[in-house]
Design an enzyme around this catalytic site. Structure first.
Site, PDB file in Angstrom:
ATOM      1  N   ASP A  68       0.864  -1.178   0.000  1.00  0.00           N
ATOM      2  CA  ASP A  68       0.000   0.000   0.000  1.00  0.00           C
ATOM      3  C   ASP A  68       0.909   1.239   0.000  1.00  0.00           C
ATOM      4  O   ASP A  68       1.379   1.688   1.044  1.00  0.00           O
ATOM      5  CB  ASP A  68      -0.890  -0.029   1.242  1.00  0.00           C
ATOM      6  CG  ASP A  68      -1.827   1.161   1.347  1.00  0.00           C
ATOM      7  OD1 ASP A  68      -1.670   2.111   0.550  1.00  0.00           O
ATOM      8  OD2 ASP A  68      -2.702   1.148   2.231  1.00  0.00           O
ATOM      9  N   ARG A  71       0.125   4.341   2.247  1.00  0.00           N
ATOM     10  CA  ARG A  71       0.529   4.129   3.634  1.00  0.00           C
ATOM     11  C   ARG A  71       2.041   4.217   3.816  1.00  0.00           C
ATOM     12  O   ARG A  71       2.558   5.009   4.613  1.00  0.00           O
ATOM     13  CB  ARG A  71       0.039   2.751   4.094  1.00  0.00           C
ATOM     14  CG  ARG A  71       0.666   2.235   5.382  1.00  0.00           C
ATOM     15  CD  ARG A  71       0.461   0.725   5.477  1.00  0.00           C
ATOM     16  NE  ARG A  71       1.027   0.151   6.680  1.00  0.00           N
ATOM     17  CZ  ARG A  71       2.269  -0.316   6.779  1.00  0.00           C
ATOM     18  NH1 ARG A  71       3.095  -0.247   5.738  1.00  0.00           N
ATOM     19  NH2 ARG A  71       2.693  -0.853   7.911  1.00  0.00           N
ATOM     20  N   GLU A 161       2.350   2.328  13.215  1.00  0.00           N
ATOM     21  CA  GLU A 161       1.232   2.243  12.269  1.00  0.00           C
ATOM     22  C   GLU A 161       0.202   1.361  12.957  1.00  0.00           C
ATOM     23  O   GLU A 161       0.172   0.149  12.790  1.00  0.00           O
ATOM     24  CB  GLU A 161       1.698   1.662  10.933  1.00  0.00           C
ATOM     25  CG  GLU A 161       0.675   1.855   9.809  1.00  0.00           C
ATOM     26  CD  GLU A 161      -0.423   0.797   9.814  1.00  0.00           C
ATOM     27  OE1 GLU A 161      -1.392   0.943  10.605  1.00  0.00           O
ATOM     28  OE2 GLU A 161      -0.310  -0.162   9.039  1.00  0.00           O
ATOM     29  N   GLU A 170      -9.228  -3.349  15.783  1.00  0.00           N
ATOM     30  CA  GLU A 170      -8.045  -4.042  16.297  1.00  0.00           C
ATOM     31  C   GLU A 170      -7.628  -3.528  17.669  1.00  0.00           C
ATOM     32  O   GLU A 170      -6.909  -4.196  18.396  1.00  0.00           O
ATOM     33  CB  GLU A 170      -6.829  -3.983  15.356  1.00  0.00           C
ATOM     34  CG  GLU A 170      -7.035  -4.602  14.004  1.00  0.00           C
ATOM     35  CD  GLU A 170      -5.788  -4.529  13.150  1.00  0.00           C
ATOM     36  OE1 GLU A 170      -4.676  -4.744  13.684  1.00  0.00           O
ATOM     37  OE2 GLU A 170      -5.913  -4.246  11.947  1.00  0.00           O
ATOM     38  N   HIS A 318      -5.224  -0.024   1.568  1.00  0.00           N
ATOM     39  CA  HIS A 318      -5.647  -1.348   2.030  1.00  0.00           C
ATOM     40  C   HIS A 318      -6.687  -1.247   3.137  1.00  0.00           C
ATOM     41  O   HIS A 318      -7.397  -2.208   3.417  1.00  0.00           O
ATOM     42  CB  HIS A 318      -4.436  -2.171   2.495  1.00  0.00           C
ATOM     43  CG  HIS A 318      -3.948  -1.831   3.861  1.00  0.00           C
ATOM     44  ND1 HIS A 318      -3.209  -0.704   4.136  1.00  0.00           N
ATOM     45  CD2 HIS A 318      -4.113  -2.464   5.058  1.00  0.00           C
ATOM     46  CE1 HIS A 318      -2.924  -0.657   5.422  1.00  0.00           C
ATOM     47  NE2 HIS A 318      -3.458  -1.722   6.003  1.00  0.00           N
TER      48      HIS A 318
END
Length: 382
Positions: A68, A71, A161, A170, A318
């Site tokens: 990605d 990112r 990240e 998460e 992503h």
């Protein structure tokens, strides 16, 4: 108090190229059994965390993230554009280092020392990669949970990240904040330093196509097998609307200007603030369209002002966008949609999220929708 602090403190606010989809980020790993909870809640949390970290041992998942470019390039640019002021000669900790790529960016930018923390087995690969790239004297890999690892010194910079789908999925951010509170020197910096989650009205075309396709499938069986299976048609459509979807939404299918759900100052936000957040909203439709979803995305900012955006207006990432399906309703220009969105960490699995939405269209009857954001959210690429 800054604007972003005010949002968090307000009433009710309690780890390149085209879009990669080869491996999804998960908050658990289905291959690990989670049935034996011998010591109650603590044991359950331990098994959930072990499952989560096991999922990040998968090299393909790290390929998805590194591939990605939005990112990865954003982190590299942020580190390099601030190398003289923030990085060169400084001590850095990389929380959830994965393959160690962000740690190596910091080493390339002249960091004096980098501590790379990861609880998954990918840490072994990170150590090998760091040695292969000649950074073993600068980067120390520490395999363990961020809350349990002991550093030999305080740090100037915390790099991580940590963002999941819909920013908070998460629930990795609390671990980063723990490291911030324990190891960051006064005057130190966070990379990124600010994160904002947005929501807007949506008309996701693929929702309509899926609903029509699945409904027609069950109806068509009568003609193929002379059996009436139509009772399942409505159930299939209803099930689809009860699931949070991680999917790209085209720019033209966003029906309103966005409004922030939360605005996080990563220097001051606490783990307790993240347990439950709620935000009232008032959105107005742009043009005559058919509302069938709420669309969410996030932006993060680094010191120096560089922004990483997952907006439908920008290049795909992503993370994609997060879509909450709604009952379809027609909107006219400036139709008002008003309500409240709440995001709460799940009590059984803290890596999952509960998303509760209350809304009304054009001052009509209030509608309540409750969604669970679990591993099913990223298995629905219809």
């Amino acid at each position: 108090m800054s604007e972003m602090e005010a949002v968090v403190a307000a009433p009710g606010i309690g780890a390149e190229g085209t879009q990669p989809l080869t491996k999804k980020r998960r908050a658990s790993e289905n291959g690990i059994a989670m049935t034996e909870m011998k010591n109650g809640i603590d044991e359950k949390a331990r098994v959930i965390d072990e499952s989560y970290f096991a999922s990040y041992s998968d090299i393909e998942l790290h390929r998805t993230m590194i591939e990605d470019s939005v990112r990865t390039n954003a982190y590299q640019q942020a580190i390099f554009q601030n190398m003289e002021e923030d990085i060169r000669g400084k001590v850095v900790v990389d929380v959830g280092c994965g393959t160690g790529i962000l740690s190596m960016f910091c080493a390339q930018a002249g960091a004096k020392m980098v501590y790379a923390i990861d609880a998954s087995k990918i840490a072994g690969h990170a150590k090998q990669l760091i040695e292969a790239n000649g950074f073993k004297d600068v980067i120390t890999v520490l395999q363990g949970k961020a809350e349990e690892v002991e550093l030999p010194e305080k740090v100037d910079i915390v790099v991580s990240e940590w963002m999941g789908y819909m920013l908070l999925y998460e629930t990795m951010l609390p671990s980063v904040l723990y490291v911030r509170d324990k190891w960051l020197k006064p005057g130190g910096k966070m990379y990124p330093e600010r994160a904002v989650l947005y929501m807007a009205l949506g008309e996701a075309q693929w929702i309509t196509k899926y609903e029509e396709g699945t409904y027609d499938f069950w109806i068509s069986l009568n003609h193929i097998y002379n059996l009436d299976m139509s009772l399942l048609a409505d159930h299939a459509v209803a099930r689809y609307k009860d699931v949070v979807h991680v999917h790209m939404v085209a720019q033209e299918d966003v029906l309103s200007l966005p409004t922030p759900v939360c605005d996080l100052n990563l220097m001051t936000i606490t783990a307790e603030d993240l347990r439950s957040m709620s935000r009232s909203f008032t959105l107005f439709s742009m043009g005559s369209r058919r509302l069938n979803s709420m669309v969410l995305w996030f932006d993060v900012w680094f010191p120096g002002g560089l922004k990483l955006s997952t907006s439908p207006d920008n290049e795909d990432t992503h993370w994609q966008n997060t879509v909450l399906p709604l009952a379809t309703v027609s909107l006219q220009q400036d139709t008002q949609v008003k309500g409240e969105l709440s995001i709460t960490q799940d009590l059984i699995n803290h890596r999952f999220l509960n998303v509760d939405l209350k809304y009304s269209v054009d001052k009509g009857e209030e509608i309540t929708r409750c969604f669970k954001m679990d591993d099913n959210c990223n298995d629905n690429d219809f």
